[in-house]
Write a protein that holds these residues in place. Sequence first.
Motif, short mmCIF file in Angstrom:
data_model
loop_
_atom_site.label_atom_id
_atom_site.label_comp_id
_atom_site.label_asym_id
_atom_site.label_seq_id
_atom_site.Cartn_x
_atom_site.Cartn_y
_atom_site.Cartn_z
N PRO A 5 0.75 -1.38 0.03
CA PRO A 5 -0.07 0.09 -0.05
C PRO A 5 1.06 1.25 -0.03
O PRO A 5 2.06 1.26 0.18
N ASP A 6 0.23 2.39 -0.30
CA ASP A 6 0.86 3.70 -0.34
C ASP A 6 1.62 3.98 0.80
O ASP A 6 2.82 4.51 0.95
N ASP A 7 1.29 3.56 2.06
CA ASP A 7 1.87 4.03 3.29
C ASP A 7 3.33 3.16 3.61
O ASP A 7 4.07 3.31 4.49
N ALA A 8 3.23 1.90 2.56
CA ALA A 8 4.50 1.12 2.63
C ALA A 8 5.65 1.42 1.80
O ALA A 8 6.70 0.68 1.76
N VAL A 9 5.11 2.27 0.88
CA VAL A 9 6.10 2.57 -0.45
C VAL A 9 6.57 3.99 -0.53
O VAL A 9 5.34 4.82 -0.62
N ASP A 10 7.44 4.25 -0.32
CA ASP A 10 7.84 5.79 -0.68
C ASP A 10 7.97 5.98 -2.30
O ASP A 10 8.88 5.62 -2.92
N ALA A 11 6.98 6.67 -2.66
CA ALA A 11 6.62 6.83 -4.00
C ALA A 11 8.36 7.82 -4.49
O ALA A 11 8.45 7.51 -5.82
N GLU A 12 8.34 8.57 -4.08
CA GLU A 12 9.61 9.30 -4.58
C GLU A 12 10.75 8.63 -4.60
O GLU A 12 11.49 8.78 -5.73
N GLU A 13 10.94 7.81 -3.54
CA GLU A 13 12.23 6.85 -3.52
C GLU A 13 12.10 5.72 -4.72
O GLU A 13 13.02 5.51 -5.22
N LEU A 14 10.96 5.45 -5.03
CA LEU A 14 10.65 4.32 -6.21
C LEU A 14 10.92 5.07 -7.41
O LEU A 14 11.77 4.34 -8.12
N ARG A 16 12.80 7.49 -8.09
CA ARG A 16 14.29 7.59 -8.16
C ARG A 16 14.96 6.52 -8.66
O ARG A 16 15.86 6.47 -9.43
N ALA A 17 14.76 5.64 -7.96
CA ALA A 17 15.48 4.08 -8.17
C ALA A 17 15.19 3.75 -9.50
O ALA A 17 16.00 3.23 -10.31
N ILE A 18 13.95 3.81 -9.92
CA ILE A 18 13.67 3.32 -11.27
C ILE A 18 14.49 4.18 -12.34
O ILE A 18 15.13 3.72 -13.25
N ARG A 19 14.64 5.56 -12.21
CA ARG A 19 15.38 6.18 -13.05
C ARG A 19 16.92 5.95 -13.11
O ARG A 19 17.54 5.80 -14.09
N GLU A 20 17.35 5.78 -11.72
CA GLU A 20 18.78 5.62 -11.53
C GLU A 20 19.25 4.06 -12.10
O GLU A 20 19.97 3.98 -12.83
N LEU A 21 18.34 3.17 -12.00
CA LEU A 21 18.62 1.92 -12.56
C LEU A 21 18.28 1.72 -14.15
O LEU A 21 18.59 0.72 -14.57
#
Length: 70
Positions: A5-14, A16-21
Motif C-alpha cells: 500500500p501507499d503507506d508502505a512504499v515511498d513513491a519518490e524513492e521508487l 528515483r530508483a527506477i530512473r537511476e537503474l
Amino acid sequence: MVSGPDDAVDAEELERAIRELCLPYRNVRDRALDLTRVLEVRGTPTIVVLDAHGQVLYRGHEVPEWETLL
C-alpha cells in the motif's frame, strides 16, 4: 511490480530508483497485493515471465536463460 500500500512504499524513492537503474520495463503498483498473491511473489527481486496467454513461463530470483523461454 511494486507490492504494498501507499503507506508502505515511498513513491519518490521508487521513482528515483527506477530512473537511476534505468529499468527498461514497465513497473506497476500492486497496492492490494492481488498480483503478488496470484504470481506467488515471495521476495525481492522476483522475476516472473508470462506468455501471451498469461501462463507463467518462469518465476525465480535470478535472470533466466531467455533463449529457453522463447
